[in-house]
Design an enzyme around this catalytic site. Structure first.
Site, PDB file in Angstrom:
ATOM      1  N   ASP A  93      -9.797  11.386   6.385  1.00  0.00           N
ATOM      2  CA  ASP A  93     -10.406  10.311   5.427  1.00  0.00           C
ATOM      3  C   ASP A  93     -12.088   9.934   6.595  1.00  0.00           C
ATOM      4  OD1 ASP A  93     -11.018   7.849   3.737  1.00  0.00           O
ATOM      5  OD2 ASP A  93      -9.692   6.751   4.003  1.00  0.00           O
ATOM      6  N   ASP A 128     -17.079   6.327   0.877  1.00  0.00           N
ATOM      7  CA  ASP A 128     -17.184   5.650  -0.398  1.00  0.00           C
ATOM      8  C   ASP A 128     -16.840   3.701   0.060  1.00  0.00           C
ATOM      9  OD1 ASP A 128     -14.582   6.073   0.682  1.00  0.00           O
ATOM     10  OD2 ASP A 128     -13.596   5.451  -0.631  1.00  0.00           O
ATOM     11  N   ALA A 196      -8.789   1.793  -2.082  1.00  0.00           N
ATOM     12  CA  ALA A 196      -8.835   0.363  -2.515  1.00  0.00           C
ATOM     13  C   ALA A 196      -7.618  -0.798  -3.450  1.00  0.00           C
ATOM     14  CB  ALA A 196     -10.336  -0.233  -3.458  1.00  0.00           C
ATOM     15  N   CYS A 281      20.599   9.949   7.172  1.00  0.00           N
ATOM     16  CA  CYS A 281      19.827  11.281   7.545  1.00  0.00           C
ATOM     17  C   CYS A 281      20.272  10.894   9.115  1.00  0.00           C
ATOM     18  CB  CYS A 281      18.104  10.615   7.457  1.00  0.00           C
ATOM     19  SG  CYS A 281      17.841   8.969   8.702  1.00  0.00           S
ATOM     20  N   CYS A 284      20.205   8.194  11.031  1.00  0.00           N
ATOM     21  CA  CYS A 284      21.944   7.216  10.353  1.00  0.00           C
ATOM     22  C   CYS A 284      22.534   7.466  10.994  1.00  0.00           C
ATOM     23  CB  CYS A 284      21.186   6.470   9.346  1.00  0.00           C
ATOM     24  SG  CYS A 284      19.194   5.827   8.997  1.00  0.00           S
TER      25      CYS A 284
HETATM   26  N1  GUN Z   1      -7.986   3.904   2.020  1.00  0.00           N
HETATM   27  C1  GUN Z   1      -6.937   3.596   1.505  1.00  0.00           C
HETATM   28  N2  GUN Z   1      -8.065   2.914   0.507  1.00  0.00           N
HETATM   29  C2  GUN Z   1      -9.222   3.750   0.251  1.00  0.00           C
HETATM   30  C3  GUN Z   1     -10.236   4.244   0.211  1.00  0.00           C
HETATM   31  O1  GUN Z   1     -10.673   3.066  -1.439  1.00  0.00           O
HETATM   32  N3  GUN Z   1     -11.061   4.586   0.704  1.00  0.00           N
HETATM   33  C4  GUN Z   1     -11.166   5.154   1.468  1.00  0.00           C
HETATM   34  N4  GUN Z   1     -11.639   6.408   1.963  1.00  0.00           N
HETATM   35  N5  GUN Z   1      -9.967   5.438   1.916  1.00  0.00           N
HETATM   36  C5  GUN Z   1      -8.960   4.645   1.366  1.00  0.00           C
HETATM   37 ZN    ZN Z   2      18.583   7.071   8.131  1.00  0.00          ZN
END
Ligand code: GUN
Ligand code: ZN
Length: 497
Positions: A93, A128, A196, A281, A284
């Site tokens: 990201d 963004d 978002a 799992c 657990c």
């Molecule tokens: N991670 C969670 N939401 C967003 C987003 O709207 N844009 C970016 N770049 N990372 C995110």
């Molecule tokens: Zn578990």
């Protein structure tokens, strides 16, 4: 959009696909989960994600490396794959989400894309602007214009084989999300995160989440691989996949573990409240809640994170298996029962019948009618559309839940929630549905709507409905001119039974 995504199977708007990630030299099967790796706080090492959980792809934040004295040079020297000891695909990201929350963005798209490239990212993200839900229209438009400019800038940056995300913003305005989707799909970028939506999910606003996703997808079209940014709770995977999301990133497994929270497919539990562990799992199976609580903090966090990952990956496999069998909507219905807000999410999905119908396969495993919502599934809509085209032989036709009757030129079956159909189709999908004896009003009403469609398409035919004690609300859905017989009031069997 470059052509990196192939769809292998579909159910509702969900799909199993393959995303080619050339820089990593791998193909990732979707729906895929990308565990979020935070180099400063990582409890479960990425190598373990790959070995124990079969992770094919993960996500980390390029901006953390960019701003870190500890990791910046190591990432540049070694590359993320060696640093993480991870051989799958790595998405990064840009940090815009964190920066939008905590401060001004002080890098631009060319610089942060180049940096993501230089640390060995396989799928990078431009800067963004994640406009939050309920923003003023003018702000959403202004922000979107900036995001679209960033995508166009990103197209011009030479990043070799690295794929690039094209985030879709637009706050809670469906028309802006649709326009943003169409613009993003028109670039030569590769993967399409819907951005978002974290605040929507944190507030259990699943109906609006579905509306935002389906609006974005109207603009993106069915060929685009769609990432639901920040969606990591397994409770909503089935719903999000059925709406057409292909990629999910999960920080939840780690964030929740840090707070002693235990994920389940029906919601989140606090470790302090558990007398039993409802999971099989390895964590657990090896511990009681008391034993887990007695572990030192670091160890307990690690064990809870592993449990959370096991639950998350297991649900993803369950979703894929349901999709393969054509029972994804039945899984969505089951999951919706966990929380009223999920029911709203499911109902919002069913509101998008057109969106679902375009991709829903015409034949699959038997349709199970399990709730009032089943009456609104795309299969029912499709059957009603088909009633416009099915040929009707005769001038008097009985549509009945009971037996044939020779007093009519023809007898068709009548089955809630679908409505009427020729007997010859009884064993075909979806009319071979398993339906409970004790149905909700919605199922009878949907069947009556089917009768209305047939009557409208055949104005010269006299239709009679033979029903067992249908509720008045359903009989009200029948058009004038359709006769009715309540079979439950008749003494004996019909004349040729
Ligand atoms: N991670 C969670 N939401 C967003 C987003 O709207 N844009 C970016 N770049 N990372 C995110
Ligand atoms: Zn578990």
């Amino acid at each position: 959009m470059r052509d990196r995504f192939e769809i292998r199977d579909q159910d509702a708007a969900g799909r199993i696909g393959e995303l080619e990630v050339p820089r990593a030299g791998v193909t990732v099967e979707t729906p895929a989960l990308l565990p979020v790796i935070n180099p400063h706080l990582q409890t479960v090492p990425p190598a373990e994600m790959e070995a124990e959980f079969g992770a094919e792809i993960l996500i980390t934040n390029g901006y953390i490396f960019y701003g870190s004295d500890e990791f910046r040079d190591r990432a540049l020297d070694e590359g993320l794959h060696d640093l993480f000891e991870f051989s799958g695909a790595i998405m990064t990201d840009s940090g815009s989400f964190q920066l939008a929350e905590y401060g001004d963005i002080d890098v631009d798209t060319p610089e942060i894309l180049q940096f993501q490239h230089d640390i060995g990212s396989d799928i990078a993200t431009p800067v963004d602007i994640p406009t939050p839900p309920d923003a003023a229209r003018e702000q959403a438009e202004r922000d979107l214009a900036v995001t679209q400019e960033a995508l166009e800038t990103a197209e011009g940056v030479d990043v070799g084989e690295m794929l690039v995300n094209a985030p879709v913003q637009g706050s809670t305005y469906p028309d802006l999300r649709e326009a943003a989707g169409a613009h993003a799909a028109g670039t030569d970028l590769d993967v399409f995160p819907v951005g978002a939506v974290v605040p929507l999910m944190n507030d259990y606003r699943y109906a609006e989440m579905v509306e935002v996703v389906t609006a974005a997808k109207r603009g993106l079209g069915p060929a685009a691989p769609v990432h639901l940014f920040g969606a990591g709770h397994p409770m909503m995977f089935a719903l999000a996949v059925a709406a057409g999301c292909d990629l999910f990133d999960s920080a939840a497994y780690a964030l929740y573990a840090r707070d002693d929270r235990y994920l389940t497919v029906r919601g989140t539990e606090h470790l302090a409240d558990l007398d039993y562990l409802p999971c099989s799992c390895p964590v657990c199976a090896d511990h009681t809640p008391t034993e887990l609580r007695a572990e030192p903090d670091d160890r307990r966090e690690y064990l809870l994170a592993r449990h959370n990952l096991h639950v998350t990956y297991a649900e993803l496999r369950r979703v894929k298996q349901a999709l393969r069998r054509g029972t994804l909507l039945e899984l969505v219905e089951q999951r919706a029962r966990a929380h009223p807000a999920m029911v709203d999410g499911y109902r919002a999905l069913l509101d998008e019948a057109d969106h679902l119908e375009r991709t829903d396969p015409t034949t699959k495993d038997a349709f199970f009618h399990v709730s009032a919502e089943s009456a609104r599934r795309p299969e029912v809509h499709r059957h009603h559309d088909r009633l416009d085209r099915l040929p009707v032989d005769g001038e008097t036709v009985l549509l009945t839940e009971g037996e044939n009757n020779r007093r009519f030129d023809a007898t068709w079956r009548l089955k809630p929630p679908f409505g009427p159909f020729p007997r010859a189709l009884s064993k075909t999908y979806p009319l071979n549905a398993e339906v409970p004896d004790r149905l909700e009003r919605a199922a009878y009403e949907a069947a009556a709507d089917g009768v209305a469609r047939l009557a409208e398409a055949n104005p010269g035919v006299a239709f009679t409905v033979g029903h067992f004690d249908w509720p008045p609300s359903a009989l009200d859905h029948l058009p004038d001119g359709v006769d009715t017989i309540d079979l439950s009031e008749e003494d004996g069997p019909g004349d040729d039974a």
